[in-house]
Design a protein around this motif. Structure first.
Motif, PDB file in Angstrom:
ATOM      1  N   MET A 145      33.347  47.689  52.303  1.00  0.00           N
ATOM      2  CA  MET A 145      34.402  48.472  51.661  1.00  0.00           C
ATOM      3  C   MET A 145      35.781  47.967  52.054  1.00  0.00           C
ATOM      4  O   MET A 145      36.691  47.900  51.217  1.00  0.00           O
ATOM      5  N   PHE A 146      35.929  47.565  53.324  1.00  0.00           N
ATOM      6  CA  PHE A 146      37.228  47.067  53.768  1.00  0.00           C
ATOM      7  C   PHE A 146      37.580  45.765  53.056  1.00  0.00           C
ATOM      8  O   PHE A 146      38.710  45.594  52.583  1.00  0.00           O
ATOM      9  N   ILE A 147      36.622  44.837  52.973  1.00  0.00           N
ATOM     10  CA  ILE A 147      36.873  43.571  52.277  1.00  0.00           C
ATOM     11  C   ILE A 147      37.204  43.831  50.813  1.00  0.00           C
ATOM     12  O   ILE A 147      38.089  43.193  50.237  1.00  0.00           O
ATOM     13  N   GLU A 148      36.509  44.791  50.215  1.00  0.00           N
ATOM     14  CA  GLU A 148      36.767  45.127  48.812  1.00  0.00           C
ATOM     15  C   GLU A 148      38.197  45.623  48.627  1.00  0.00           C
ATOM     16  O   GLU A 148      38.910  45.199  47.704  1.00  0.00           O
ATOM     17  N   ARG A 149      38.646  46.503  49.514  1.00  0.00           N
ATOM     18  CA  ARG A 149      40.001  47.037  49.402  1.00  0.00           C
ATOM     19  C   ARG A 149      41.041  45.949  49.630  1.00  0.00           C
ATOM     20  O   ARG A 149      42.066  45.890  48.948  1.00  0.00           O
ATOM     21  N   GLN A 150      40.769  45.071  50.607  1.00  0.00           N
ATOM     22  CA  GLN A 150      41.695  43.969  50.870  1.00  0.00           C
ATOM     23  C   GLN A 150      41.796  43.056  49.652  1.00  0.00           C
ATOM     24  O   GLN A 150      42.879  42.613  49.277  1.00  0.00           O
ATOM     25  N   ALA A 151      40.627  42.757  49.061  1.00  0.00           N
ATOM     26  CA  ALA A 151      40.601  41.885  47.889  1.00  0.00           C
ATOM     27  C   ALA A 151      41.421  42.492  46.752  1.00  0.00           C
ATOM     28  O   ALA A 151      42.208  41.802  46.091  1.00  0.00           O
ATOM     29  N   HIS A 152      41.262  43.784  46.526  1.00  0.00           N
ATOM     30  CA  HIS A 152      42.004  44.435  45.449  1.00  0.00           C
ATOM     31  C   HIS A 152      43.507  44.377  45.706  1.00  0.00           C
ATOM     32  O   HIS A 152      44.287  44.109  44.791  1.00  0.00           O
ATOM     33  N   GLU A 153      43.911  44.628  46.949  1.00  0.00           N
ATOM     34  CA  GLU A 153      45.341  44.622  47.268  1.00  0.00           C
ATOM     35  C   GLU A 153      45.944  43.237  47.084  1.00  0.00           C
ATOM     36  O   GLU A 153      47.050  43.078  46.569  1.00  0.00           O
ATOM     37  N   ILE A 154      45.194  42.205  47.517  1.00  0.00           N
ATOM     38  CA  ILE A 154      45.691  40.836  47.407  1.00  0.00           C
ATOM     39  C   ILE A 154      45.716  40.374  45.957  1.00  0.00           C
ATOM     40  O   ILE A 154      46.707  39.825  45.475  1.00  0.00           O
ATOM     41  N   ILE A 155      44.628  40.609  45.246  1.00  0.00           N
ATOM     42  CA  ILE A 155      44.508  40.107  43.879  1.00  0.00           C
ATOM     43  C   ILE A 155      45.537  40.742  42.963  1.00  0.00           C
ATOM     44  O   ILE A 155      46.048  40.104  42.037  1.00  0.00           O
ATOM     45  N   ARG A 156      45.883  42.001  43.197  1.00  0.00           N
ATOM     46  CA  ARG A 156      46.889  42.649  42.343  1.00  0.00           C
ATOM     47  C   ARG A 156      48.232  41.928  42.418  1.00  0.00           C
ATOM     48  O   ARG A 156      49.034  42.020  41.503  1.00  0.00           O
ATOM     49  N   THR A 157      48.486  41.224  43.508  1.00  0.00           N
ATOM     50  CA  THR A 157      49.731  40.455  43.621  1.00  0.00           C
ATOM     51  C   THR A 157      49.590  39.066  43.009  1.00  0.00           C
ATOM     52  O   THR A 157      50.584  38.356  42.865  1.00  0.00           O
ATOM     53  N   CYS A 158      48.358  38.674  42.688  1.00  0.00           N
ATOM     54  CA  CYS A 158      48.112  37.319  42.164  1.00  0.00           C
ATOM     55  C   CYS A 158      48.124  37.253  40.645  1.00  0.00           C
ATOM     56  O   CYS A 158      48.322  36.188  40.072  1.00  0.00           O
ATOM     57  N   TYR A 175      39.092  40.611  38.710  1.00  0.00           N
ATOM     58  CA  TYR A 175      39.255  39.448  39.593  1.00  0.00           C
ATOM     59  C   TYR A 175      38.824  39.797  41.021  1.00  0.00           C
ATOM     60  O   TYR A 175      38.111  39.033  41.673  1.00  0.00           O
ATOM     61  N   ALA A 176      39.307  40.937  41.521  1.00  0.00           N
ATOM     62  CA  ALA A 176      38.992  41.330  42.893  1.00  0.00           C
ATOM     63  C   ALA A 176      37.498  41.530  43.089  1.00  0.00           C
ATOM     64  O   ALA A 176      36.927  41.100  44.098  1.00  0.00           O
ATOM     65  N   ASN A 177      36.856  42.180  42.135  1.00  0.00           N
ATOM     66  CA  ASN A 177      35.416  42.394  42.243  1.00  0.00           C
ATOM     67  C   ASN A 177      34.648  41.079  42.220  1.00  0.00           C
ATOM     68  O   ASN A 177      33.624  40.932  42.901  1.00  0.00           O
ATOM     69  N   THR A 178      35.145  40.109  41.454  1.00  0.00           N
ATOM     70  CA  THR A 178      34.483  38.805  41.389  1.00  0.00           C
ATOM     71  C   THR A 178      34.651  38.047  42.703  1.00  0.00           C
ATOM     72  O   THR A 178      33.698  37.447  43.210  1.00  0.00           O
ATOM     73  N   VAL A 179      35.863  38.078  43.249  1.00  0.00           N
ATOM     74  CA  VAL A 179      36.099  37.437  44.542  1.00  0.00           C
ATOM     75  C   VAL A 179      35.200  38.074  45.606  1.00  0.00           C
ATOM     76  O   VAL A 179      34.566  37.380  46.411  1.00  0.00           O
ATOM     77  N   LEU A 180      35.142  39.405  45.621  1.00  0.00           N
ATOM     78  CA  LEU A 180      34.295  40.103  46.577  1.00  0.00           C
ATOM     79  C   LEU A 180      32.836  39.715  46.399  1.00  0.00           C
ATOM     80  O   LEU A 180      32.107  39.519  47.380  1.00  0.00           O
ATOM     81  N   LEU A 181      32.407  39.583  45.158  1.00  0.00           N
ATOM     82  CA  LEU A 181      31.011  39.248  44.873  1.00  0.00           C
ATOM     83  C   LEU A 181      30.612  37.908  45.493  1.00  0.00           C
ATOM     84  O   LEU A 181      29.575  37.806  46.149  1.00  0.00           O
ATOM     85  N   VAL A 182      31.456  36.874  45.309  1.00  0.00           N
ATOM     86  CA  VAL A 182      31.096  35.557  45.848  1.00  0.00           C
ATOM     87  C   VAL A 182      31.252  35.517  47.368  1.00  0.00           C
ATOM     88  O   VAL A 182      30.472  34.844  48.065  1.00  0.00           O
TER      89      VAL A 182
END
Length: 210
Positions: A145-158, A175-182
């Motif tokens: 869950m933490f990695i997922e939240r971090q990914a969402h926060e970062i990707i929203r700026t990308c 995008y964030a969900n895809t990054v988290l998936l891999v």
């Protein structure tokens, strides 16, 4: 004689219902506070490498950290609160470039590399921790869950919001969900990929919107 019922504290949550920490450690903190936080961080990481999170007590954490229970509860609501702090402390190791000055088509790759670098730099302890805390465990769920939240926060700026007709937040979530998936597939579930493969997998999965 009736036994007094123990009051169960509800976790602190933000406006979106996400659990929040007892204290905010993002601002400037004293050296003494940092020493205390470092001690509990080190104790948590050490214990997680030899046993499951479910089997670690507050007393055990305090003993390894060298602080009394009163100090623990001065900083943390409970063990889950401490665990959230540990993931936050680990995430600060990630070195993100200035995404705003990077070409939009490369931002997602930079964000992926930053998170992959973070996980790879902690491969040994992470492997030991996951060995004692399998995917169905509460600790794994917390890390995921933490990695997922971090990914969402970062990707929203990308996200280059002008590239798509769809709502920007929807694209960011995709995008964030895809990054988290891999990342999850590679680093948490034990399917090693080279960095090139990691990028290829991500772009293949994202091809529907790119």
């Amino acid at each position: 004689m009736m036994r007094k019922r123990t009051q169960v504290r509800e976790p602190r949550t933000d406006a979106e219902g996400e659990r929040t920490m007892k204290k905010d450690f993002n601002g400037k903190i004293t050296r003494g506070t940092q020493r205390t936080l470092d001690a509990f961080f080190d104790a948590t990481m050490a214990l997680l490498q030899v046993k499951s999170f479910a089997d670690i007590s507050v007393n055990e954490l305090c003993e390894h950290a060298g602080y009394p229970r009163a100090t623990f509860y001065n900083y943390f609501e409970d063990r889950d609160d401490l665990l959230t702090y540990c993931w936050t402390a680990l995430s600060r190791q990630a070195e993100l470039a200035d995404l705003a000055s990077t070409e939009p088509e490369h931002r997602i790759d930079i964000a992926l590399d930053a998170m992959a670098d973070l996980l790879e730099s902690n491969t040994e302890p992470l492997s030991a921790i996951l060995k004692n805390n399998p995917p169905e465990s509460a600790m794994f769920a917390s890390l995921h869950m933490f990695i997922e939240r971090q990914a969402h926060e970062i990707i929203r700026t990308c996200i280059d919001r002008d590239r798509f007709d769809l709502p920007a937040d929807l694209i960011a979530d995709h995008y964030a969900n895809t990054v988290l998936l891999v990342l999850d597939w590679t680093y948490l579930r034990g399917h090693p990929l080279t960095r090139e493969q990691l990028h290829d997998y991500m772009h293949t999965l994202l091809r529907g919107v790119e």
